[in-house]
Enzyme design. Structure first.
Site, PDB file in Angstrom:
ATOM      1  N   ASP A 216       0.834  -1.205   0.000  1.00  0.00           N
ATOM      2  CA  ASP A 216       0.000   0.000   0.000  1.00  0.00           C
ATOM      3  C   ASP A 216       0.869   1.256   0.000  1.00  0.00           C
ATOM      4  O   ASP A 216       0.585   2.219  -0.715  1.00  0.00           O
ATOM      5  CB  ASP A 216      -0.922   0.000   1.218  1.00  0.00           C
ATOM      6  CG  ASP A 216      -1.888   1.170   1.203  1.00  0.00           C
ATOM      7  OD1 ASP A 216      -2.677   1.282   0.251  1.00  0.00           O
ATOM      8  OD2 ASP A 216      -1.833   1.995   2.131  1.00  0.00           O
ATOM      9  N   LYS A 220       1.224   4.307  -3.033  1.00  0.00           N
ATOM     10  CA  LYS A 220       1.159   5.759  -2.788  1.00  0.00           C
ATOM     11  C   LYS A 220       2.431   6.446  -3.287  1.00  0.00           C
ATOM     12  O   LYS A 220       2.368   7.531  -3.868  1.00  0.00           O
ATOM     13  CB  LYS A 220       0.963   6.019  -1.294  1.00  0.00           C
ATOM     14  CG  LYS A 220      -0.362   5.513  -0.760  1.00  0.00           C
ATOM     15  CD  LYS A 220      -0.439   5.614   0.758  1.00  0.00           C
ATOM     16  CE  LYS A 220      -1.745   5.049   1.283  1.00  0.00           C
ATOM     17  NZ  LYS A 220      -1.811   5.061   2.764  1.00  0.00           N
TER      18      LYS A 220
END
Length: 364
Positions: A216, A220
């Site tokens: 994750d 980003k």
């Protein structure tokens, strides 16, 4: 008055919170900004509730009146309403739903998304999506892809478009991992108990390995890199996973939960080797100069901005030609359904205001 019609896809924690936030602010928006927001469609992955508008009892109505649907059904419904401004809101985490973006855009929808998938698929798709948006004169807003409700993407975009040379971005990109290492570094609880507390508070994904894997954070980081023109792929990000290989893909989530205490030795040893006045932080690092992207666990001085983080805060240090020694720092809560939903709502209002100005300008 400008009327905006929304199709909201995803009614989990963030989606449900978003609908409730919209209902609370609708009257104020109408009075102060002359923007009317209507929600003719609310959908999950298989069912949709069709109505001219949805008031505070939308959950009851969804249970009673929802029906199976296709994207073509949504498009047909909106065309039947003859709407001027249509926005598809993606608060899913679905790669399958992203495949519908092109169809929605070509049929008159702008996109506001909390879903990171569209911006982290292969670079060819990333470029093609932007071509489709430009061809159809449609907008795609996704501020919550990085930093939940924090204005990270907007800031990076603005600096880059103004000609400011961004050289490096470093920071804690995950609210859940921020919480875990803030608690673990400063407290006495073993790692597994800190992790379980985060899970119990809803700060992690249902399977905490999704957070601990670093993927994750990598997504980003990739999103910010692409905003700066770095033509990178997710596979280019060097990731230090916090889950030992034998406890990742080879066992079920239930088995992992039963074995999570075995992580105490690994992280306890790391903590014991910390120098005085340092803490553990799980960071993302983008070096724009050599286009390198890295996600890793590091020791940071307690006195540094990263070392002083509390709770679920994210923190981003942006280094540029103008901010060489002292970076531009953006900090704030990076986890939770309320801040993420508020960030999506902020994108909706921003886009609505833009559409209102454009619509008025056609008649001036």
């Amino acid at each position: 008055m400008t009327t905006i019609h929304l199709a909201i896809f995803g009614i989990g924690n963030v989606g449900s919170t978003l609908i409730n936030q919209i209902q609370k602010i609708k009257s104020e928006l109408l009075t102060t900004q002359h923007i009317a927001i209507k929600i003719p469609v609310i959908a999950n992955s298989t069912l949709a509730f069709f109505a001219d508008d949805n008031e505070m009892n939308w959950k009851v109505d969804f249970e009673k009146f929802s029906e199976p649907y296709t994207i073509e059904d949504i498009i047909y419904h909106f065309k039947g309403l003859n709407v001027e401004h249509a926005i598809a809101i993606d608060v899913t985490a679905s790669s399958e739903f992203v495949a519908h973006y092109e169809t929605l855009i070509e049929n008159g929808f702008h996109i506001v998304s909390a879903n990171k998938v569209a911006n982290t698929l292969d670079y060819d798709f990333y470029k093609r999506l932007r071509t489709i948006l430009k061809t159809n004169n449609k907008e795609f807003l996704y501020e919550t892809n990085v930093g939940a409700g924090l204005p990270i993407i907007e800031t990076v975009k603005s600096l880059h478009q103004a000609g400011e040379q961004i050289t490096k971005i470093k920071g804690v990109f995950s609210g859940s991992l921020s919480y875990i290492f803030n608690q673990f570094s400063e407290g006495e609880l073993p790692f597994h108990q800190v992790l379980n507390n985060a899970v119990d508070q809803g700060l992690t994904e249902p399977d905490p390995r999704d957070d601990l894997s670093g993927k994750d954070v990598a997504r980003k980081l990739l999103i910010l890199a692409r905003e700066l023109g770095v033509e990178a792929e997710l596979s280019d990000v060097k990731i230090e996973s916090l889950v030992p290989k034998q406890r990742n893909g080879n066992i079920t989530q239930q088995q992992f939960n039963l074995q999570v205490q075995q992580l105490n030795g690994v992280f306890g040893a790391l903590k014991s080797r910390l120098k005085n006045e340092t803490v553990l932080r799980y960071i993302g690092l983008l070096n724009v100069v050599d286009s390198s992207l890295e996600v890793k666990l590091v020791a940071e001085p307690k006195a540094s901005p990263l070392g002083q983080l509390k709770g679920t805060d994210n923190l981003f240090e942006i280094y540029t030609d103008a901010y060489k020694v002292q970076p531009l720092v953006i900090q704030g809560s990076g986890a939770g359904k309320a801040v993420t939903a508020r960030g999506v709502l902020s994108d909706i209002i921003k886009l609505s205001t833009h559409l209102q100005k454009f619509y008025i300008g056609r008649f001036v």
